[in-house]
Design an enzyme around this catalytic site. Structure first.
Site, PDB file in Angstrom:
ATOM      1  N   GLY A 112       0.788  -1.236   0.000  1.00 20.57           N
ATOM      2  CA  GLY A 112       0.000   0.000   0.000  1.00 20.57           C
ATOM      3  C   GLY A 112       0.812   1.274   0.000  1.00 20.57           C
ATOM      4  CB  SER A 115       6.051  -0.069  -4.708  1.00 23.15           C
ATOM      5  OG  SER A 115       5.996  -1.112  -5.612  1.00 23.15           O
ATOM      6  CB  SER A 116       2.668  -0.352  -8.838  1.00 23.36           C
ATOM      7  OG  SER A 116       2.169  -0.198 -10.110  1.00 23.36           O
ATOM      8  CB  ALA A 117       1.888   4.928  -8.238  1.00 23.97           C
ATOM      9  CG  ASP A 158      -1.378   5.041  -5.107  1.00 19.29           C
ATOM     10  OD1 ASP A 158      -2.187   5.566  -4.325  1.00 19.29           O
ATOM     11  OD2 ASP A 158      -0.963   3.881  -4.993  1.00 19.29           O
TER      12      ASP A 158
HETATM   13  O1  PMV Z   1      -3.413  -0.014  -0.556  1.00 22.29           O
HETATM   14  P1  PMV Z   1      -3.624   0.909  -1.685  1.00 22.29           P
HETATM   15  O2  PMV Z   1      -2.560   1.937  -1.797  1.00 22.29           O
HETATM   16  O3  PMV Z   1      -3.875   0.198  -2.984  1.00 22.29           O
HETATM   17  O4  PMV Z   1      -4.884   1.773  -1.295  1.00 22.29           O
HETATM   18  C1  PMV Z   1      -6.129   1.702  -1.882  1.00 22.29           C
HETATM   19  C2  PMV Z   1      -7.009   2.771  -1.333  1.00 22.29           C
HETATM   20  C3  PMV Z   1      -8.491   2.434  -1.360  1.00 22.29           C
HETATM   21  O5  PMV Z   1      -9.177   3.546  -0.811  1.00 22.29           O
HETATM   22  C4  PMV Z   1      -8.750   1.226  -0.476  1.00 22.29           C
HETATM   23  C5  PMV Z   1      -8.988   2.132  -2.762  1.00 22.29           C
HETATM   24  C6  PMV Z   1      -9.031   3.336  -3.715  1.00 22.29           C
HETATM   25  O6  PMV Z   1      -9.111   3.103  -4.941  1.00 22.29           O
HETATM   26  O7  PMV Z   1      -9.044   4.490  -3.253  1.00 22.29           O
END
Ligand code: PMV
Length: 328
Positions: A112, A115-117, A158
């Site tokens: 979360g 890293s990919s972005a 992101d």
């Molecule tokens: O864990 P991540 O960085 O992929 O966070 C996703 C964030 C969510 O609110 C759960 C989904 C979204 O698209 O906003």
């Protein structure tokens, strides 16, 4: 503006407030942090697109197909969006000339932290600077398109925070707004070691919302209130209030069942070690937690408390720069 650089780096991100609820329209607050992926691009004369990385995955994409150079079956999943990003940056698959992108990253994958972005933003910027010199908006848009290979309904937040840096507010209706942060925030990132699937967790919340519409509405309203107060606290540099709001936000995340016993353990350890507040960051279900520290000393103490129990931790600060072009 003409750029000579072919090395670019882009930061990781944390979601400070509002994850999951943001999917249904309320705002989220995000921040870039000082962990980066660096991409170095160069031309090749064999028509291949080669991606080398220190994140356990390297491969070449040629007319004859995909060939793994390093990594396991997860490698393709990691590299495909980066390949897509490289092609977008170039405008098309190069006919005779190929490209090579070397990635170095200190951002853990799949917990979360974006890293990919960061890989997509840095790769596009490095390749773009070999041929052209588009602006950050252009780079960000291409990166969002590549990121959608992973999360079809990704908000793009992101990539945005990785490109532009700093702290920002994002909502589906309102788009992005940079927050004039009164202070750089010191955070400790704790890693539960459990890779999460954002898609699966978003689905879980969607089911919760369908089964408990009234409760979800009330929790969303609370999340929105927390974000509004946090916005103000960030502007004023009031980190005590910010910490309390993070812990409040975590209560809501628990209620929609996206926390995890290991995340709860790391949160408890952080608070016991003096964190002003702590919560999961991003989709949850494992992944990473963030804890807000008052000082360098506190930050070191929190990170050590997490490590003592056998989990990785990183001391980070919010990053103001976003995408940076560097000398090769
Ligand atoms: O864990 P991540 O960085 O992929 O966070 C996703 C964030 C969510 O609110 C759960 C989904 C979204 O698209 O906003």
């Amino acid at each position: 503006m003409k750029r000579a650089a072919l090395v670019a780096s882009a930061p990781a991100k944390v979601i400070l407030f509002g994850e999951h609820f943001v999917v249904y329209g309320t705002p989220a607050l995000l921040a870039a942090i000082n962990r980066r992926t660096t991409a170095k691009a160069r031309k090749r004369d064999d028509g291949k697109i080669v991606i080398k990385s220190d994140i356990g995955a390297s491969a070449e994409y040629a007319r004859t197909g995909f060939r793994l150079l390093k990594g396991d079956k997860k490698a393709k999943e990691i590299l495909d969006p980066i390949y897509d990003a490289i092609i977008r940056a170039h405008g098309k698959q190069p006919e005779s000339n190929g490209l090579q992108v070397e990635l170095k990253s200190d951002i853990p994958y799949g917990i979360g932290l974006g890293s990919s972005a960061a890989s997509c933003v840095a790769s596009i910027a490095a390749v773009d600077s070999l041929f052209d010199s588009h602006d950050r908006d252009w780079i960000c848009k291409r990166a969002v398109e590549s990121e959608r290979m992973i999360h079809k309904n990704s908000s793009g937040a992101d990539c945005y925070v990785s490109t532009f840096g700093g702290v920002m507010r994002y909502s589906k209706d309102g788009g992005y707004q940079k927050i004039n942060a009164g202070k750089q925030l010191r955070l400790v990132v704790g890693n539960t070691g459990i890779l999460h699937s954002t898609g699966r967790l978003v689905e879980r919340v969607s089911k919760f919302r369908e089964s408990n519409p009234k409760e979800f509405r009330s929790l969303s309203e609370k999340a929105e209130g927390i974000c509004a107060n946090a916005f103000q606290a960030i502007e004023l540099g009031n980190i005590e209030t910010l910490g309390q709001l993070m812990t409040k936000n975590q209560q809501l995340l628990r209620q929609i069942d996206v926390s995890h016993s290991k995340a709860e353990l790391l949160i408890t350890l952080s608070l016991q070690a003096g964190a002003l507040g702590a919560k999961i960051t991003g989709a949850g279900g494992g992944g990473a937690v963030i804890a807000l520290a008052r000082s360098i000393k506190d930050s070191a103490g929190i990170a050590a408390a997490i490590r003592k129990q056998g989990y990785d931790s990183m001391e980070v600060r919010t990053d103001r720069n976003g995408l940076v072009f560097q000398k090769p």
